[in-house]
Design an enzyme around this catalytic site. Sequence first.
Site, short mmCIF file in Angstrom:
data_model
loop_
_atom_site.label_atom_id
_atom_site.label_comp_id
_atom_site.label_asym_id
_atom_site.label_seq_id
_atom_site.Cartn_x
_atom_site.Cartn_y
_atom_site.Cartn_z
CE LYS A 45 -13.38 -5.61 19.32
NZ LYS A 45 -12.27 -6.39 18.93
CE LYS B 147 -12.66 -9.59 24.21
NZ LYS B 147 -12.17 -10.11 23.18
N1 CTP Z 1 -4.62 -16.63 21.97
C1 CTP Z 1 -3.93 -17.75 21.85
N2 CTP Z 1 -4.12 -18.74 22.83
C2 CTP Z 1 -4.98 -18.13 24.03
C3 CTP Z 1 -5.76 -17.20 23.88
C4 CTP Z 1 -5.49 -16.21 22.98
O1 CTP Z 1 -3.19 -17.88 20.92
N3 CTP Z 1 -4.99 -19.35 24.91
C5 CTP Z 1 -4.38 -15.64 20.86
C6 CTP Z 1 -5.76 -15.23 20.08
O2 CTP Z 1 -5.89 -16.42 19.01
C7 CTP Z 1 -5.51 -14.03 19.41
C8 CTP Z 1 -4.54 -13.24 20.42
O3 CTP Z 1 -4.22 -14.28 21.32
O4 CTP Z 1 -4.95 -14.13 17.98
C9 CTP Z 1 -5.40 -12.42 21.40
O5 CTP Z 1 -6.39 -12.85 21.86
P1 CTP Z 1 -7.29 -12.11 22.87
O6 CTP Z 1 -8.81 -12.31 22.16
O7 CTP Z 1 -7.02 -10.74 23.22
O8 CTP Z 1 -7.24 -13.24 24.18
P2 CTP Z 1 -8.45 -14.07 24.71
O9 CTP Z 1 -7.53 -14.59 25.91
O10 CTP Z 1 -8.73 -15.10 23.71
O11 CTP Z 1 -9.42 -13.33 24.93
P3 CTP Z 1 -10.88 -13.68 25.18
O12 CTP Z 1 -11.57 -14.55 26.22
O13 CTP Z 1 -11.64 -12.04 25.72
O14 CTP Z 1 -11.66 -13.59 23.92
#
Ligand code: CTP
Length: 139
Positions: free
Chosen positions: A49, A51
């Site tokens: 991806k 990432k």
């Molecule tokens: N999630 C959430 N609230 C946040 C951040 C994440 O509810 N503030 C949820 C996402 O919607 C997902 C899960 O946690 O269902 C895992 O998200 P992940 O992508 O690992 O975390 P992010 O902080 O969104 O990471 P990135 O910034 O790399 O996208």
Amino acid sequence: MAQRPAATVLTYGTFDLFHAGHVRLLARLAQMGDRLIVGCSTDEFNAEKGKLCVTPYEGRAEILRACRYVDLVIPEESWDQKRRDIRTYNADIFAMGSDWTDRFNDLRDVCEMVYLPRTDNISTTELKSRVLARADAAK
Ligand code: CTP
């Protein structure tokens, strides 16, 4: 009195730099059923991806396993394993944060699909950029 059958909730994510947004999502997911299974993306899948994680898969999975809301952690290795996992683990509810809204609706024929609101103002991306900004400012 008739007992309702146990419900299994399944979710997926990267969960890098584990933060309060993750905790709050997992707490709400755990409340929706009796067993919460988390698919944690492997480093190989993340590479596909594009990432890059700070913490390798084993560390992210270990933190998830230590979280009181999580019953089981499985590796997420591809986009198309979800239907198989739902069957293997008898998942009743497939749930994700709202950044994924409608992305997995094709699974509605095999389980209930739920998208929960994200916690505002926190994400792994935001944490990474905050650290970089502080490092820049300290130069
Ligand atoms: N999630 C959430 N609230 C946040 C951040 C994440 O509810 N503030 C949820 C996402 O919607 C997902 C899960 O946690 O269902 C895992 O998200 P992940 O992508 O690992 O975390 P992010 O902080 O969104 O990471 P990135 O910034 O790399 O996208």
